[in-house]
Write a protein that holds these residues in place. Structure first.
Motif, PDB file in Angstrom:
ATOM      1  N   ALA A  35       0.828  -1.210   0.000  1.00  0.00           N
ATOM      2  CA  ALA A  35       0.000   0.000   0.000  1.00  0.00           C
ATOM      3  C   ALA A  35       0.864   1.262   0.000  1.00  0.00           C
ATOM      4  O   ALA A  35       0.606   2.190  -0.776  1.00  0.00           O
ATOM      5  N   THR A  47      -5.589   3.715  -3.622  1.00  0.00           N
ATOM      6  CA  THR A  47      -5.540   2.679  -2.590  1.00  0.00           C
ATOM      7  C   THR A  47      -5.397   3.382  -1.252  1.00  0.00           C
ATOM      8  O   THR A  47      -4.404   4.053  -0.998  1.00  0.00           O
ATOM      9  N   HIS A  48      -6.402   3.249  -0.407  1.00  0.00           N
ATOM     10  CA  HIS A  48      -6.392   3.937   0.878  1.00  0.00           C
ATOM     11  C   HIS A  48      -5.834   3.038   1.962  1.00  0.00           C
ATOM     12  O   HIS A  48      -5.972   1.821   1.916  1.00  0.00           O
ATOM     13  N   ILE A  49      -5.227   3.657   2.959  1.00  0.00           N
ATOM     14  CA  ILE A  49      -4.684   2.931   4.097  1.00  0.00           C
ATOM     15  C   ILE A  49      -5.526   3.285   5.311  1.00  0.00           C
ATOM     16  O   ILE A  49      -5.680   4.456   5.646  1.00  0.00           O
ATOM     17  N   GLU A  52      -4.078  -0.715   8.726  1.00  0.00           N
ATOM     18  CA  GLU A  52      -2.758  -1.338   8.563  1.00  0.00           C
ATOM     19  C   GLU A  52      -2.646  -2.679   9.285  1.00  0.00           C
ATOM     20  O   GLU A  52      -1.553  -3.107   9.658  1.00  0.00           O
ATOM     21  N   CYS A  59      -7.523  -0.865   1.794  1.00  0.00           N
ATOM     22  CA  CYS A  59      -6.340  -1.012   0.947  1.00  0.00           C
ATOM     23  C   CYS A  59      -6.475  -2.145  -0.068  1.00  0.00           C
ATOM     24  O   CYS A  59      -5.494  -2.513  -0.715  1.00  0.00           O
ATOM     25  N   CYS A  71      -1.879  -3.839   2.675  1.00  0.00           N
ATOM     26  CA  CYS A  71      -1.164  -3.355   3.861  1.00  0.00           C
ATOM     27  C   CYS A  71      -0.519  -4.478   4.658  1.00  0.00           C
ATOM     28  O   CYS A  71       0.181  -4.213   5.622  1.00  0.00           O
TER      29      CYS A  71
END
Length: 173
Positions: A35, A47-49, A52, A59, A71
């Motif tokens: 990511a 692509t979002h985080i 995690e 992600c 992630c």
């Protein structure tokens, strides 16, 4: 008295990634997860985080035809694989149908989860064309949304399942 800090040396590696059909050669720490590599080294910020920890699904990307959390693993592990992010799906007919259905069924609000939801929803329609609502809910369970309450998302996927016809089945159920 000040005690000097002695941090271990950071060694970086070269990583060759194939993302959205393009080859990227990046230089990063071995622990850099996919990511971060996508966002920071490839400039692909769709692509979002979120968490995690692989829990929220923000992600989610497509890797060799299957959704996967970006992630959880280092970018190095994705050498030789084909990664597809939401940016590559602009001209994809199925994704266009899903975007229209998400809009029509109020399946998005803040939009943070939307890229991961679209990747997952696209996989559901491709892999499970006969899925019922319970199965859609089960398949979407790995993608968290704090805004919508999910009914609109489920309705959007069900709408596309009922109107979009595809013979593709990319991987086993």
């Amino acid at each position: 008295m000040t005690v000097p800090l002695d941090f271990p040396e950071v060694n970086e590696v070269d990583v060759a990634l194939t993302v959205n059909g393009a080859r990227y050669r990046i230089h990063c720490e071995p622990r850099t997860h996919l990511a971060d590599a996508l966002r920071e080294h490839c400039g692909l910020t769709g692509t979002h985080i979120g968490c995690e920890h692989g829990v929220c699904g923000a992600c989610t990307v497509d890797v060799d035809g299957a959704p996967q959390r970006s992630c959880l693993q280092s970018a190095v592990r994705f050498e030789g694989k084909h990664v597809t992010t939401v940016e590559a799906l602009d001209d994809d007919a199925l994704t266009a149908a899903l975007r229209a259905a998400f809009s029509a069924h109020h399946a998005l609000q803040c939009g943070y989860c939307t890229p991961g939801m679209l990747i997952t929803a696209r996989d559901i329609v491709r892999r499970l064309p006969q899925a019922n609502e319970a199965r859609v809910r089960d398949e979407l369970a790995g993608n968290l949304c704090r805004c919508t309450g999910y009914q609109g998302i489920v309705d959007a996927v069900m709408h596309v399942l009922s109107t979009y016809h595809t013979g593709e089945q990319r991987h086993a159920d």
